[in-house]
Design a protein around this motif. Structure first.
Motif, PDB file in Angstrom:
ATOM      1  N   LEU A   1      42.301 -91.085 -10.573  1.00  0.00           N
ATOM      2  CA  LEU A   1      43.658 -91.054 -10.023  1.00  0.00           C
ATOM      3  C   LEU A   1      43.727 -91.804  -8.699  1.00  0.00           C
ATOM      4  N   PHE A   2      42.757 -91.582  -7.836  1.00  0.00           N
ATOM      5  CA  PHE A   2      42.747 -92.250  -6.532  1.00  0.00           C
ATOM      6  C   PHE A   2      42.698 -93.767  -6.715  1.00  0.00           C
ATOM      7  N   ARG A   3      41.850 -94.239  -7.628  1.00  0.00           N
ATOM      8  CA  ARG A   3      41.785 -95.687  -7.896  1.00  0.00           C
ATOM      9  C   ARG A   3      43.119 -96.198  -8.442  1.00  0.00           C
ATOM     10  N   ARG A   4      43.726 -95.431  -9.315  1.00  0.00           N
ATOM     11  CA  ARG A   4      45.034 -95.836  -9.876  1.00  0.00           C
ATOM     12  C   ARG A   4      46.077 -95.960  -8.774  1.00  0.00           C
ATOM     13  N   TRP A   5      46.075 -94.997  -7.862  1.00  0.00           N
ATOM     14  CA  TRP A   5      47.085 -94.997  -6.805  1.00  0.00           C
ATOM     15  C   TRP A   5      46.812 -96.033  -5.717  1.00  0.00           C
ATOM     16  N   THR A   6      45.560 -96.421  -5.541  1.00  0.00           N
ATOM     17  CA  THR A   6      45.234 -97.337  -4.446  1.00  0.00           C
ATOM     18  C   THR A   6      45.024 -98.776  -4.897  1.00  0.00           C
ATOM     19  N   THR A   7      44.507 -98.989  -6.099  1.00  0.00           N
ATOM     20  CA  THR A   7      44.226-100.363  -6.539  1.00  0.00           C
ATOM     21  C   THR A   7      44.955-100.734  -7.820  1.00  0.00           C
ATOM     22  N   GLY A   8      45.485 -99.767  -8.544  1.00  0.00           N
ATOM     23  CA  GLY A   8      46.194-100.039  -9.789  1.00  0.00           C
ATOM     24  C   GLY A   8      47.575-100.602  -9.524  1.00  0.00           C
ATOM     25  N   THR A   9      48.185-101.098 -10.569  1.00  0.00           N
ATOM     26  CA  THR A   9      49.526-101.684 -10.435  1.00  0.00           C
ATOM     27  C   THR A   9      50.565-100.920 -11.240  1.00  0.00           C
ATOM     28  N   ASP A  10      50.152 -99.886 -11.981  1.00  0.00           N
ATOM     29  CA  ASP A  10      51.098 -99.178 -12.840  1.00  0.00           C
ATOM     30  C   ASP A  10      51.695 -97.921 -12.217  1.00  0.00           C
ATOM     31  N   ALA A  11      51.246 -97.517 -11.050  1.00  0.00           N
ATOM     32  CA  ALA A  11      51.769 -96.293 -10.422  1.00  0.00           C
ATOM     33  C   ALA A  11      53.014 -96.619  -9.591  1.00  0.00           C
TER      34      ALA A  11
ATOM     35  N   PRO B   1      55.453 -96.288  -6.504  1.00  0.00           N
ATOM     36  CA  PRO B   1      55.090 -96.019  -5.102  1.00  0.00           C
ATOM     37  C   PRO B   1      55.257 -94.560  -4.700  1.00  0.00           C
ATOM     38  N   HIS B   2      56.271 -93.886  -5.233  1.00  0.00           N
ATOM     39  CA  HIS B   2      56.471 -92.479  -4.882  1.00  0.00           C
ATOM     40  C   HIS B   2      55.396 -91.598  -5.496  1.00  0.00           C
ATOM     41  N   GLU B   3      54.975 -91.924  -6.706  1.00  0.00           N
ATOM     42  CA  GLU B   3      53.893 -91.169  -7.341  1.00  0.00           C
ATOM     43  C   GLU B   3      52.612 -91.316  -6.529  1.00  0.00           C
ATOM     44  N   ALA B   4      52.302 -92.546  -6.130  1.00  0.00           N
ATOM     45  CA  ALA B   4      51.080 -92.787  -5.361  1.00  0.00           C
ATOM     46  C   ALA B   4      51.110 -92.015  -4.044  1.00  0.00           C
ATOM     47  N   LEU B   5      52.233 -92.042  -3.340  1.00  0.00           N
ATOM     48  CA  LEU B   5      52.328 -91.330  -2.059  1.00  0.00           C
ATOM     49  C   LEU B   5      52.194 -89.826  -2.271  1.00  0.00           C
ATOM     50  N   LEU B   6      52.935 -89.289  -3.222  1.00  0.00           N
ATOM     51  CA  LEU B   6      52.866 -87.848  -3.482  1.00  0.00           C
ATOM     52  C   LEU B   6      51.463 -87.443  -3.918  1.00  0.00           C
TER      53      LEU B   6
ATOM     54  N   PRO C   1      43.547 -94.613   5.663  1.00  0.00           N
ATOM     55  CA  PRO C   1      44.047 -95.943   5.270  1.00  0.00           C
ATOM     56  C   PRO C   1      44.748 -95.960   3.905  1.00  0.00           C
ATOM     57  N   ALA C   2      44.222 -95.244   2.923  1.00  0.00           N
ATOM     58  CA  ALA C   2      44.848 -95.240   1.592  1.00  0.00           C
ATOM     59  C   ALA C   2      46.240 -94.605   1.645  1.00  0.00           C
ATOM     60  N   GLY C   3      46.359 -93.493   2.342  1.00  0.00           N
ATOM     61  CA  GLY C   3      47.651 -92.829   2.473  1.00  0.00           C
ATOM     62  C   GLY C   3      48.652 -93.658   3.251  1.00  0.00           C
ATOM     63  N   TRP C   4      48.176 -94.323   4.301  1.00  0.00           N
ATOM     64  CA  TRP C   4      49.058 -95.165   5.111  1.00  0.00           C
ATOM     65  C   TRP C   4      49.570 -96.352   4.294  1.00  0.00           C
ATOM     66  N   THR C   5      48.690 -96.924   3.481  1.00  0.00           N
ATOM     67  CA  THR C   5      49.093 -98.037   2.614  1.00  0.00           C
ATOM     68  C   THR C   5      50.108 -97.559   1.576  1.00  0.00           C
ATOM     69  N   ALA C   6      49.864 -96.399   0.955  1.00  0.00           N
ATOM     70  CA  ALA C   6      50.806 -95.848  -0.019  1.00  0.00           C
ATOM     71  C   ALA C   6      52.156 -95.580   0.635  1.00  0.00           C
ATOM     72  N   LEU C   7      52.133 -95.099   1.865  1.00  0.00           N
ATOM     73  CA  LEU C   7      53.371 -94.857   2.596  1.00  0.00           C
ATOM     74  C   LEU C   7      54.134 -96.164   2.794  1.00  0.00           C
ATOM     75  N   HIS C   8      53.437 -97.221   3.141  1.00  0.00           N
ATOM     76  CA  HIS C   8      54.106 -98.513   3.351  1.00  0.00           C
ATOM     77  C   HIS C   8      54.641 -99.099   2.046  1.00  0.00           C
ATOM     78  N   HIS C   9      53.945 -98.864   0.934  1.00  0.00           N
ATOM     79  CA  HIS C   9      54.471 -99.307  -0.357  1.00  0.00           C
ATOM     80  C   HIS C   9      55.757 -98.553  -0.678  1.00  0.00           C
ATOM     81  N   CYS C  10      55.775 -97.288  -0.338  1.00  0.00           N
ATOM     82  CA  CYS C  10      56.965 -96.464  -0.551  1.00  0.00           C
ATOM     83  C   CYS C  10      58.125 -96.962   0.321  1.00  0.00           C
TER      84      CYS C  10
END
Length: 179
Positions: free
Chosen positions: A22-32, A34-39, A81-90
């Motif tokens: 899941l972590f790889r999907r949310w940080t490096t995948g392209t199918d998640a 942005p809100h799913e990745a952040l949550l 860093p992963a959470g901050w990046t997900a936040l910026h994608h959101c």
């Protein structure tokens, strides 16, 4: 009289290999989404309630220190860093929607309320992700400190205390690898 059953935690947790996928999907995948990745990241790494993420507002962000304010937590949460990046994608996704809504997730229903469909986006749901993190924190740290850090009542985290010792974890007070 009826005997009460065990009062400990009986919910679902996520196995380590699934957490990694899941972590790889949310940080490096392209199918998640942005809100799913952040949550997902906030639930898995910071034990965030979905309501804390749903109510997260743009003015709750501390860009200088890379922190966010989550719910009733007494202090801002330092972001990894992963959470901050997900936040910026959101935030980038939100900006594309041209909204004045102050909520970060901006996953709105037709009445423009914050994130009513956010839980449906995240698979697995955020509850087991959060439970996984809480169980790990409470069983490796002082439960009272965990409760204080997360803005919870101490009794609320006590149910996550395991009644068994993880076979892969050395007993407290010993050094792993010591012979």
């Amino acid at each position: 009289m009826k005997a009460k059953g065990p009062s400990g935690f009986s919910g679902t947790t996520i196995a380590v290999d699934q957490q990694r996928r899941l972590f790889r999907r949310w940080t490096t995948g392209t199918d998640a989404h942005p809100h799913e990745a952040l949550l997902g990241i906030l639930a898995l790494l910071h034990a965030a309630f979905s309501s804390e993420v749903r109510l997260l507002r743009v003015d709750d962000l501390g860009p200088i220190n890379r922190t966010i304010r989550l719910g009733r937590r007494p202090h801002p949460v330092p972001m990894d860093p992963a959470g901050w990046t997900a936040l910026h994608h959101c935030l980038a996704h939100r900006q594309g929607q041209h909204t004045d809504n102050p909520h970060v997730d901006r996953h709105q229903d037709h009445q423009d309320r914050p994130g009513t469909g956010l839980n449906r986006l995240c698979q697995p749901p955020p509850g087991p992700l959060r439970s996984t993190r809480l169980a790990d924190l409470v069983n490796t740290l002082d439960p009272k400190l965990v409760a204080a850090a997360l803005g919870m009542d101490p009794e609320g985290v006590m149910i996550y205390l395991a009644d068994h010792v993880d076979a892969g974890r050395p007993p407290i007070g010993t050094k792993s690898g010591a012979g």
